[in-house]
Motif scaffolding. Structure first.
Motif, PDB file in Angstrom:
ATOM      1  N   LEU A  92      -6.669   5.239  -7.576  1.00 56.79           N
ATOM      2  CA  LEU A  92      -5.918   4.108  -8.041  1.00 56.79           C
ATOM      3  C   LEU A  92      -4.337   4.201  -8.786  1.00 56.79           C
ATOM      4  O   LEU A  92      -3.738   3.389  -8.618  1.00 56.79           O
ATOM      5  N   ALA A  93      -4.492   5.507  -9.245  1.00 61.98           N
ATOM      6  CA  ALA A  93      -3.064   6.018  -9.789  1.00 61.98           C
ATOM      7  C   ALA A  93      -2.143   5.882  -8.692  1.00 61.98           C
ATOM      8  O   ALA A  93      -1.025   5.461  -8.770  1.00 61.98           O
ATOM      9  N   SER A  94      -2.394   6.709  -7.777  1.00 61.43           N
ATOM     10  CA  SER A  94      -1.467   6.730  -6.488  1.00 61.43           C
ATOM     11  C   SER A  94      -1.172   5.621  -6.159  1.00 61.43           C
ATOM     12  O   SER A  94       0.011   5.437  -5.602  1.00 61.43           O
ATOM     13  N   TYR A  95      -2.294   4.752  -5.683  1.00 56.67           N
ATOM     14  CA  TYR A  95      -1.784   3.390  -5.164  1.00 56.67           C
ATOM     15  C   TYR A  95      -1.036   2.455  -6.180  1.00 56.67           C
ATOM     16  O   TYR A  95       0.015   1.884  -5.423  1.00 56.67           O
ATOM     17  N   LEU A  96      -1.124   2.458  -7.370  1.00 60.38           N
ATOM     18  CA  LEU A  96      -0.175   1.493  -8.250  1.00 60.38           C
ATOM     19  C   LEU A  96       1.050   2.120  -8.361  1.00 60.38           C
ATOM     20  O   LEU A  96       1.982   1.463  -8.501  1.00 60.38           O
ATOM     21  N   ILE A  97       1.197   3.510  -8.262  1.00 58.71           N
ATOM     22  CA  ILE A  97       2.540   4.072  -8.331  1.00 58.71           C
ATOM     23  C   ILE A  97       3.397   3.691  -7.081  1.00 58.71           C
ATOM     24  O   ILE A  97       4.570   3.346  -7.271  1.00 58.71           O
ATOM     25  N   ASN A  98       2.676   4.076  -5.944  1.00 62.34           N
ATOM     26  CA  ASN A  98       3.451   3.469  -4.787  1.00 62.34           C
ATOM     27  C   ASN A  98       3.592   2.265  -4.267  1.00 62.34           C
ATOM     28  O   ASN A  98       4.419   1.636  -3.783  1.00 62.34           O
ATOM     29  N   LYS A  99       2.726   1.461  -4.809  1.00 66.43           N
ATOM     30  CA  LYS A  99       2.737   0.056  -4.128  1.00 66.43           C
ATOM     31  C   LYS A  99       2.890  -0.844  -5.267  1.00 66.43           C
ATOM     32  O   LYS A  99       3.781  -2.147  -4.892  1.00 66.43           O
ATOM     33  N   GLU A 100       2.931  -0.780  -6.461  1.00 68.48           N
ATOM     34  CA  GLU A 100       3.099  -1.632  -7.779  1.00 68.48           C
ATOM     35  C   GLU A 100       4.331  -1.339  -8.568  1.00 68.48           C
ATOM     36  O   GLU A 100       4.544  -1.766  -9.402  1.00 68.48           O
ATOM     37  N   GLY A 101       4.891  -0.057  -8.312  1.00 68.50           N
ATOM     38  CA  GLY A 101       5.760   0.596  -9.069  1.00 68.50           C
ATOM     39  C   GLY A 101       5.517   0.992 -10.498  1.00 68.50           C
ATOM     40  O   GLY A 101       6.530   1.159 -11.604  1.00 68.50           O
ATOM     41  N   TYR A 102       4.128   1.344 -10.746  1.00 67.92           N
ATOM     42  CA  TYR A 102       3.996   1.885 -12.038  1.00 67.92           C
ATOM     43  C   TYR A 102       4.422   3.106 -12.383  1.00 67.92           C
ATOM     44  O   TYR A 102       4.733   4.168 -11.381  1.00 67.92           O
ATOM     45  N   GLN A 103       4.593   3.541 -13.534  1.00 69.05           N
ATOM     46  CA  GLN A 103       5.135   4.828 -14.000  1.00 69.05           C
ATOM     47  C   GLN A 103       4.365   5.734 -14.580  1.00 69.05           C
ATOM     48  O   GLN A 103       3.512   5.166 -15.444  1.00 69.05           O
TER      49      GLN A 103
END
Length: 277
Positions: A92-103
């Motif tokens: 989910l970390a990989s998904y949110l970083i790549n898709k949602e711009g999370y840092q």
């Protein structure tokens, strides 16, 4: 001399309270902290209370902890930036970083293994016996469920999957013999097993390591300096003091690249599952 001392004492007592040293933390900065829904609410309440007590000793931060009814709702909240920061498994970390711009802020370091568990009187001793059995798993979008299913499919074992809201329910289903086996992550299982009423009634027949540690992420609303300050504060907390993770570790660019590479299969499965919900 004595009247002079009495006068001095009376003068000191009459000083206004504002003359006292100012509080080191006159106000706290609140952050909304998102926790994935893998444990019962009471466990999160215990953990969140403890970390806020630790934070209050050395910082002006306070976390308001929130979760969701299931993983899909949690991801929706993350998409809407309901949380300032989130603690999530690696896929989910990989998904949110790549898709949602999370840092990325930190790795969540702990004993990262997922366990296949049966009751001690069960005849199931290996994964090769899992064809046709009923297997308790957490939410279908969890990394545990995705990896367990992939592992069983790789050895041509077709179990009947029963999904539950959290690991407490997963273990409860096994203890009540509603399922033949269950999959849990080791920190939760070890915590439950330490309770006296378990009385060695379960056994681990197989375990596997997660490809990556979970991560702490922040929205773009939290600037780089704030992320660094928050990381330094969290990293200074006493390691292994009863939190859900042992420690918070920094992230290098190479580690982040490796994370995305290792998580690519699980992220692809996650996206496929989200498209059908």
């Amino acid at each position: 001399m004595r009247p002079f001392l009495i006068s001095v004492i009376l003068l000191l007592l009459a000083l206004p309270t504002s003359a006292q040293p100012p509080s080191p933390c006159p106000s706290k900065t609140h952050y909304s902290f998102g926790m994935v829904p893998v444990a019962a609410a009471n466990l999160f309440a215990i953990w969140s209370g403890k970390i806020n007590r630790e934070l209050s000793k050395q910082s002006c931060y306070k976390f308001d902890f929130h979760s969701a009814a299931n993983f899909k709702q949690f991801i929706d909240k993350a998409h809407n930036k309901t949380f300032d920061m989130v603690a999530v498994p690696a896929h989910l970390a990989s998904y949110l970083i790549n898709k949602e711009g999370y840092q990325p802020m930190a790795f969540l370091v702990w004993e990262s293994r997922y366990l296949y568990i049966t009751k001690t009187n069960s005849s199931l001793l290996t994964l090769q016996q899992f064809d046709g059995i009923t297997l308790a798993l957490p939410d279908p979008l969890t990394e545990t469920s995705i990896l367990a299913k992939a592992e069983l499919e790789a050895i041509n074992q077709s179990a009947q999957y029963q999904h539950y809201q959290n690991y407490n329910q997963v273990l409860h289903a096994l203890m009540e013999s509603s399922v033949d086996a269950a999959v849990m992550i080791s920190p939760f299982y070890n915590g439950y097993k330490a309770r006296p009423h378990f009385n060695n009634s379960t056994q681990v027949i197989h375990s596997a390591a997660f490809p990556s540690h979970g991560m702490l992420l922040a929205t773009e609303n939290i600037g780089k300096q704030q992320r660094e300050e928050l990381f330094n504060t969290l990293a200074s907390l006493e390691s292994g003091s009863g939190f859900l993770w042992e420690s918070f570790a920094p992230i290098s660019s190479l580690q982040l690249e490796t994370l995305h590479k290792n998580q690519a299969p699980s992220v692809a499965t996650l996206e496929q599952l989200l498209s059908t919900q």
